[in-house]
Design a protein around this motif. Structure first.
Motif, PDB file in Angstrom:
ATOM      1  N   ARG A  19      -0.453  14.074  87.809  1.00  0.00           N
ATOM      2  CA  ARG A  19       0.161  14.768  86.673  1.00  0.00           C
ATOM      3  C   ARG A  19      -0.689  14.604  85.417  1.00  0.00           C
ATOM      4  O   ARG A  19      -0.898  15.572  84.665  1.00  0.00           O
ATOM      5  N   SER A  20      -1.180  13.416  85.190  1.00  0.00           N
ATOM      6  CA  SER A  20      -2.052  13.198  84.032  1.00  0.00           C
ATOM      7  C   SER A  20      -3.354  13.976  84.181  1.00  0.00           C
ATOM      8  O   SER A  20      -3.885  14.521  83.207  1.00  0.00           O
TER       9      SER A  20
ATOM     10  N   CYS B 280      -3.814  16.838  85.758  1.00  0.00           N
ATOM     11  CA  CYS B 280      -3.560  18.249  85.452  1.00  0.00           C
ATOM     12  C   CYS B 280      -3.315  18.462  83.965  1.00  0.00           C
ATOM     13  O   CYS B 280      -3.762  19.470  83.388  1.00  0.00           O
ATOM     14  N   ASN B 281      -2.629  17.520  83.319  1.00  0.00           N
ATOM     15  CA  ASN B 281      -2.379  17.650  81.889  1.00  0.00           C
ATOM     16  C   ASN B 281      -3.671  17.634  81.090  1.00  0.00           C
ATOM     17  O   ASN B 281      -3.813  18.350  80.086  1.00  0.00           O
ATOM     18  N   GLU B 282      -4.644  16.828  81.522  1.00  0.00           N
ATOM     19  CA  GLU B 282      -5.937  16.814  80.825  1.00  0.00           C
ATOM     20  C   GLU B 282      -6.637  18.156  80.961  1.00  0.00           C
ATOM     21  O   GLU B 282      -7.182  18.701  79.990  1.00  0.00           O
TER      22      GLU B 282
ATOM     23  N   LEU C 115      -5.245  21.054  81.536  1.00  0.00           N
ATOM     24  CA  LEU C 115      -4.495  22.053  80.785  1.00  0.00           C
ATOM     25  C   LEU C 115      -4.694  21.886  79.281  1.00  0.00           C
ATOM     26  O   LEU C 115      -4.667  22.873  78.530  1.00  0.00           O
ATOM     27  N   GLY C 116      -4.920  20.651  78.839  1.00  0.00           N
ATOM     28  CA  GLY C 116      -5.224  20.432  77.431  1.00  0.00           C
ATOM     29  C   GLY C 116      -6.513  21.137  77.033  1.00  0.00           C
ATOM     30  O   GLY C 116      -6.582  21.764  75.971  1.00  0.00           O
TER      31      GLY C 116
ATOM     32  N   ALA D 195       1.607  23.120  87.594  1.00  0.00           N
ATOM     33  CA  ALA D 195       1.487  22.636  86.213  1.00  0.00           C
ATOM     34  C   ALA D 195       1.172  23.790  85.268  1.00  0.00           C
ATOM     35  O   ALA D 195       1.705  23.861  84.152  1.00  0.00           O
ATOM     36  N   CYS D 196       0.316  24.701  85.706  1.00  0.00           N
ATOM     37  CA  CYS D 196       0.006  25.881  84.894  1.00  0.00           C
ATOM     38  C   CYS D 196       1.248  26.732  84.675  1.00  0.00           C
ATOM     39  O   CYS D 196       1.511  27.195  83.555  1.00  0.00           O
TER      40      CYS D 196
ATOM     41  N   ALA E 158       3.501  25.229  82.182  1.00  0.00           N
ATOM     42  CA  ALA E 158       2.901  25.254  80.848  1.00  0.00           C
ATOM     43  C   ALA E 158       2.767  26.667  80.295  1.00  0.00           C
ATOM     44  O   ALA E 158       2.302  26.844  79.170  1.00  0.00           O
TER      45      ALA E 158
END
Length: 327
Positions: free
Chosen positions: A105-106, A108-110, A112-113, A174-175, A178
């Motif tokens: 999860r982290s 993917c968040n990076e 997406l950031g 995740a996309c 978001a």
């Protein structure tokens, strides 16, 4: 995140990602992103911190010599950017790495950031799975999404897959959460010849990517490599009567399944794709002479073009056993 260089300003960017490992049969997906990076001379601008996401007993670092000096390359995921010139220039953000061992999860968040910071309009994730498909026929490539609106507007398959998933499926979801449009393109690799590389599957993914985001990709020696690969597999199959008989069975099943697709509309679509890929006016240009990346101030960002796709598998994630229509 370790930033290797300053983040460039981009024009209508699309992020294209692939990850080595479970989602990458025959290294077809990672090979496609590597080809884009090589042909367009991608500039790496960031890399994920290997300590955060990789188990080094699973993905071990490598030691190499540089003019007699020992150096270490750590497993990681790198981001690079390439400029596609021409009448309608745009940029691709290429994400190439290894499926992480932990903290997905982290991870993917990076990514997406960075997608948000760079103004990425769509994320395309490439994958490859093992399937009951003959090496002598065109490689099946599915275009799928978890977004019902995107499935409808871009003529994609909305995934109904349930089961184990990999980083491709996690990143796509995740996309979606978001609010970033995301598509997965999956190539089916013959399970009886799964060892990498598979240039024919890589070529098929690149051809579908061309159609999806309306660009022309320089293929270099890839078509010749694909022909050589098929000839090599032909020779190996001919040496084993059981394998040859099995391939023939797969061919017959594939041909029977494809009969409804041999319509006038389907043939017309393929001919249009053929002409589009060979249109001299669509030849991509190069980056500016100074290598800089400038934002297009003359027009606003636009959504990716709505291109037809011919999904024949139900996966937005990545493969479990190769049981059509879901990987």
């Amino acid at each position: 995140m370790i930033e290797l260089e300053g983040v460039p300003e981009l024009i209508d960017p699309v992020m294209v990602a692939a990850f080595e490992g479970w989602n990458d049969a025959g290294d077809a997906a990672s090979g496609a992103v590597a080809h884009l990076d090589r042909e367009w001379k991608g500039e790496v601008f960031a890399a994920l911190d290997a300590e955060d996401y990789y188990d080094f007993q699973v993905n071990r670092p490598t030691v190499w010599l540089d003019n007699g000096v020992r150096k270490i390359t750590w497993p990681t995921t790198r981001l690079s950017v390439v400029r596609i010139g021409g009448a309608k220039p745009r940029d691709l953000v290429l994400v190439r790495g290894i499926e992480p061992s932990m903290r997905w999860r982290s991870f993917c968040n990076e990514l997406l950031g960075f997608a948000h910071e760079l103004g990425v309009e769509m994320v395309v994730i490439l994958g490859a799975l093992l399937g009951d498909t003959p090496h002598t026929r065109p490689v099946p490539v599915s275009g799928v999404t978890s977004d019902p609106d995107l499935a409808r507007t871009m003529d994609l398959e909305e995934t109904k897959y349930e089961g184990p998933t990999g980083i491709v499926g996690i990143l796509q979801e995740a996309c979606t959460h978001a609010g970033v449009p995301a598509v997965s393109l999956w190539a089916a690799v013959p399970h009886y010849v799964s060892q990498p590389p598979n240039p024919k599957a890589t070529l098929a993914l690149l051809n579908r990517l061309e159609d999806l985001i309306d660009i022309r990709i320089p293929l270099g020696e890839l078509p010749e490599d694909a022909r050589a690969w098929q000839l090599g597999v032909d020779q190996l199959a001919a040496e084993d009567s059981e394998v040859a008989e099995y391939v023939q069975t797969l061919e017959e099943a594939r041909d029977t399944a494809d009969l409804p697709e041999a319509s006038g509309d389907a043939i017309a679509r393929e001919f249009e794709r053929y002409l589009r890929r060979r249109d001299p006016a669509a030849e991509p240009g190069a980056a500016g002479a100074d290598g800089s990346y400038l934002r297009d101030t003359s027009s606003g960002r636009t959504r990716p073009p709505r291109r037809p796709s011919d999904p024949d598998q139900d996966t937005g994630e990545d493969p479990a056993p190769p049981e059509p229509p879901t990987p």
